[in-house]
Write a protein that holds these residues in place. Sequence first.
Motif, short mmCIF file in Angstrom:
data_model
loop_
_atom_site.label_atom_id
_atom_site.label_comp_id
_atom_site.label_asym_id
_atom_site.label_seq_id
_atom_site.Cartn_x
_atom_site.Cartn_y
_atom_site.Cartn_z
N GLU A 97 -4.48 3.68 5.78
CA GLU A 97 -4.20 3.76 4.42
C GLU A 97 -3.98 5.09 4.98
O GLU A 97 -5.35 6.29 4.40
CB GLU A 97 -5.89 3.84 4.11
CG GLU A 97 -6.38 2.71 3.67
CD GLU A 97 -5.88 2.60 2.18
OE1 GLU A 97 -6.38 3.17 1.71
OE2 GLU A 97 -4.91 0.90 1.75
N ARG A 113 -11.67 3.16 -0.80
CA ARG A 113 -10.44 4.41 -0.11
C ARG A 113 -11.05 4.83 0.85
O ARG A 113 -11.29 5.26 2.02
CB ARG A 113 -10.03 5.04 -1.31
CG ARG A 113 -11.12 5.82 -2.08
CD ARG A 113 -10.61 6.72 -2.53
NE ARG A 113 -9.39 6.59 -4.02
CZ ARG A 113 -8.60 7.53 -4.64
NH1 ARG A 113 -8.39 9.10 -4.00
NH2 ARG A 113 -8.12 7.10 -5.56
N PHE A 172 -6.89 3.27 -7.10
CA PHE A 172 -7.81 3.21 -6.42
C PHE A 172 -9.11 2.72 -6.53
O PHE A 172 -9.78 3.66 -7.39
CB PHE A 172 -7.56 4.57 -5.22
CG PHE A 172 -5.98 4.69 -4.41
CD1 PHE A 172 -5.69 3.37 -3.07
CD2 PHE A 172 -4.71 5.00 -4.60
CE1 PHE A 172 -4.32 3.96 -2.47
CE2 PHE A 172 -4.05 5.52 -4.08
CZ PHE A 172 -4.00 4.61 -2.56
N LYS A 218 -14.85 10.65 -8.55
CA LYS A 218 -13.93 11.00 -7.72
C LYS A 218 -13.73 12.48 -6.90
O LYS A 218 -13.72 11.94 -5.77
CB LYS A 218 -12.16 10.89 -8.36
CG LYS A 218 -11.28 10.89 -7.72
CD LYS A 218 -10.11 9.31 -8.37
CE LYS A 218 -8.26 9.75 -7.56
NZ LYS A 218 -8.10 8.75 -8.71
N GLY A 222 0.96 -1.09 -0.06
CA GLY A 222 0.19 -0.07 -0.05
C GLY A 222 0.91 1.54 -0.06
O GLY A 222 1.84 1.30 0.50
N TYR A 230 -11.89 2.57 3.49
CA TYR A 230 -11.26 2.39 4.81
C TYR A 230 -10.14 4.21 5.83
O TYR A 230 -9.93 4.22 6.60
CB TYR A 230 -9.92 1.90 4.02
CG TYR A 230 -10.64 0.41 2.97
CD1 TYR A 230 -11.59 -0.13 4.23
CD2 TYR A 230 -10.12 0.34 2.62
CE1 TYR A 230 -11.47 -1.67 3.54
CE2 TYR A 230 -10.18 -1.34 1.82
CZ TYR A 230 -11.33 -2.22 2.38
OH TYR A 230 -11.22 -3.63 1.80
N GLY A 231 -10.20 4.67 4.71
CA GLY A 231 -9.71 6.20 4.41
C GLY A 231 -10.73 6.65 5.97
O GLY A 231 -10.23 7.57 7.08
N ARG A 241 -3.85 9.41 3.45
CA ARG A 241 -4.54 10.69 3.81
C ARG A 241 -4.26 11.43 4.81
O ARG A 241 -5.56 12.76 4.72
CB ARG A 241 -6.02 10.22 3.25
CG ARG A 241 -6.18 9.19 1.95
CD ARG A 241 -7.39 8.70 1.84
NE ARG A 241 -7.11 7.44 0.49
CZ ARG A 241 -7.12 6.53 0.39
NH1 ARG A 241 -7.74 6.30 2.21
NH2 ARG A 241 -6.80 6.00 -0.38
N ASN A 248 -5.78 15.00 0.67
CA ASN A 248 -5.00 13.45 0.30
C ASN A 248 -4.19 13.86 -0.63
O ASN A 248 -3.61 13.06 -2.31
CB ASN A 248 -5.99 12.49 -0.24
CG ASN A 248 -5.29 10.76 -1.26
OD1 ASN A 248 -4.61 11.15 -0.62
ND2 ASN A 248 -6.89 10.41 -1.44
#
Length: 323
Positions: free
Chosen positions: A177, A215, A211, A135, A76, A218-219, A180, A158
Amino acid sequence: MNEATLDISVVIPLLNEAESLPELTAWIARVMQANNYSYEVLLVDDGSTDHSWKVIQGLSKDNPAIKGLRFNRNYGKSAALNVGFKQAAGEVVITMDADLQDSPDEIPELYRMIKEQEYDLVSGWKKKRYDPLSKTIPTKLFNGVTRKMSGIKLHDFNCGLKAYDQRVVKSIEVYGEMHRYIPVIAKWNGFGKIGEKVVHHQERKYGVTKFGLERFIYGFLDLMSITFVSKFKKRPMHFFGTMGTVSFFIGMLITLGLITEKVIRVFTNERGRDVVAQPLFFLALAAIIIGVQLFLAGFLAEMISLSGSRKNEYLIRDRVGNL
Ligand code: UDP
Ligand code: MG
């Protein structure tokens, strides 16, 4: 880590970016030479399955300032950055994505902001983005939430293009993760002078994004855990102990109430429900047990934090260029 200090280390995490690397490193070298910086480029191959590593070996042979390091598998972006930070010898450390979306022409100004304006960290802001809507919209939301939770006034947490004073990267750990949230981690470690610079952004020239939408989930979980860890890492017992004590005492109070009621009933010879037939009894029982459990969790957490974390051990497969 290298002993000799350099002006700048550029740390580049990469996963399957073979086509971009020659162009990117040549561009960086041009900028560095034009400004007379001593520099190194640390290419961290995060387990690529294309021929990225071959390309890196070739680039390193042609230019000794280019160094490469290759993970045994994909760990990662955060892991790649963390290892790059450990290795970096530059007084200013700049991170950049490998896909040519970030421009090396931003380097001199970022360097100046760290050296002359004494920022701890300067984050790029892709004010005009060249990414699909799927995004950019979730990103706006993410940035809003992070701004609120951290109190840091950045527009683009990010952004892969960031510059750091060396002290910052040497004192923080990035995993999961958490790339970020590096500005948040930095601030919580006492590096509060955080700046922002509008940077040019381009469409991805080669390859595809690495990604997906997961994302954001998890972020968010990572943000919760760094919030928690940064507050209680040093004293987990403060958290668990407080909750445990509160729960235990609520349980004890209810129990005392139940006992008093029972005793009074015995003396007055009044008939009523058995203690075990009352909902309050079960509430008291649960509260006491949970209280004790929380205490135990607190003790365990204290012991674990004493014995130190082994979270950031990654298997490195190969190195080139004097690393
Ligand atoms: N990357 C990496 N490991 C991963 C995923 C991505 O090193 O597991 C690198 C990737 O090669 C690129 C940077 O992180 O250099 C940013 O990734 P990407 O461009 O795919 O993200 P996006 O720009 O779409 O947010
Ligand atoms: Mg990209």
